[in-house]
Design an enzyme around this catalytic site. Sequence first.
Site, PDB file in Angstrom:
ATOM      1  N   LYS A 153      -0.589  31.739  34.803  1.00  0.00           N
ATOM      2  CA  LYS A 153      -1.551  31.605  35.907  1.00  0.00           C
ATOM      3  C   LYS A 153      -1.801  32.987  36.501  1.00  0.00           C
ATOM      4  O   LYS A 153      -0.849  33.688  36.872  1.00  0.00           O
ATOM      5  CB  LYS A 153      -0.946  30.668  36.948  1.00  0.00           C
TER       6      LYS A 153
HETATM    7  O1  G3P Z   1      -2.616  24.405  43.042  1.00  0.00           O
HETATM    8  C1  G3P Z   1      -2.983  25.141  44.149  1.00  0.00           C
HETATM    9  C2  G3P Z   1      -2.303  24.626  45.332  1.00  0.00           C
HETATM   10  O2  G3P Z   1      -0.929  24.804  45.197  1.00  0.00           O
HETATM   11  C3  G3P Z   1      -2.751  25.175  46.614  1.00  0.00           C
HETATM   12  O3  G3P Z   1      -2.666  24.139  47.491  1.00  0.00           O
HETATM   13  O4  G3P Z   1      -2.320  23.071  49.629  1.00  0.00           O
HETATM   14  O5  G3P Z   1      -1.606  25.453  49.302  1.00  0.00           O
HETATM   15  O6  G3P Z   1      -4.020  24.862  49.453  1.00  0.00           O
HETATM   16  P1  G3P Z   1      -2.666  24.413  49.065  1.00  0.00           P
END
Ligand code: G3P
Length: 224
Positions: A84
């Site tokens: 990633k």
């Molecule tokens: O996969 C991306 C994710 O981990 C981000 O999520 O909730 O941190 O915006 P968030």
Amino acid sequence: MKIFLDTANLGEIREAARWGILSGVTTNPTLIAREEGAGFEETIRAIAEMVDGPISAETVSQDADGMVAEGVEYAAWHPNVIVKVPSTLAGIEAVSRLARRGIRCNVTLVFNPNQALLAALAGAFVVSPFIGRLEDISHDGMELIREIAAVFELDPDIETRILSASIRHPRHIVESALAGAHIATCPFGVLRQCMRHPLTDSGNAAFLADWRARQESDPPDQDE
Ligand code: G3P
């Protein structure tokens, strides 16, 4: 639409893997840092043992050379590891170089369709538009997915999958599917929430109560 789990918590992954619906797992440095104990490599290897599908492991270098070096190392941990990288120019260069070596990449932190297009042209395996974070600043996350899907559709050579990320609630999953995403990566709590409905709970309780009432009122069998 495939479902990935967005976590580095081995207990959550173990439980969700038992449900039989998981096609992969995504992690990021924040999620890895949240878990105490196991190191990064150990965690990714453990996840790959539990889930037979793409497992995203994120680089932390900010330059292409560093990302490539990290990516080559991660990819050697398990054939299902996906490297990633952030949606930056250095990230795009790293994807091109890793793709030429047959290493699959997930381009993350995608917030506009051009980032997704350049990632696809570089040979990304998946791109990750962050729906929830866009909606946090009053932008339309689903419109981003629709635009990426439409742009990819115009070029038959693009095989890059759209992975809807930063999912905050169950509606995001179905809306992502309808907008053209191939995968949704979901926090554990959101997946559990998917199967909850008050009418399921009340209907299930009523079925059970009726069954028990009938059993209690039935006369015992003659031969008992
Ligand atoms: O996969 C991306 C994710 O981990 C981000 O999520 O909730 O941190 O915006 P968030």
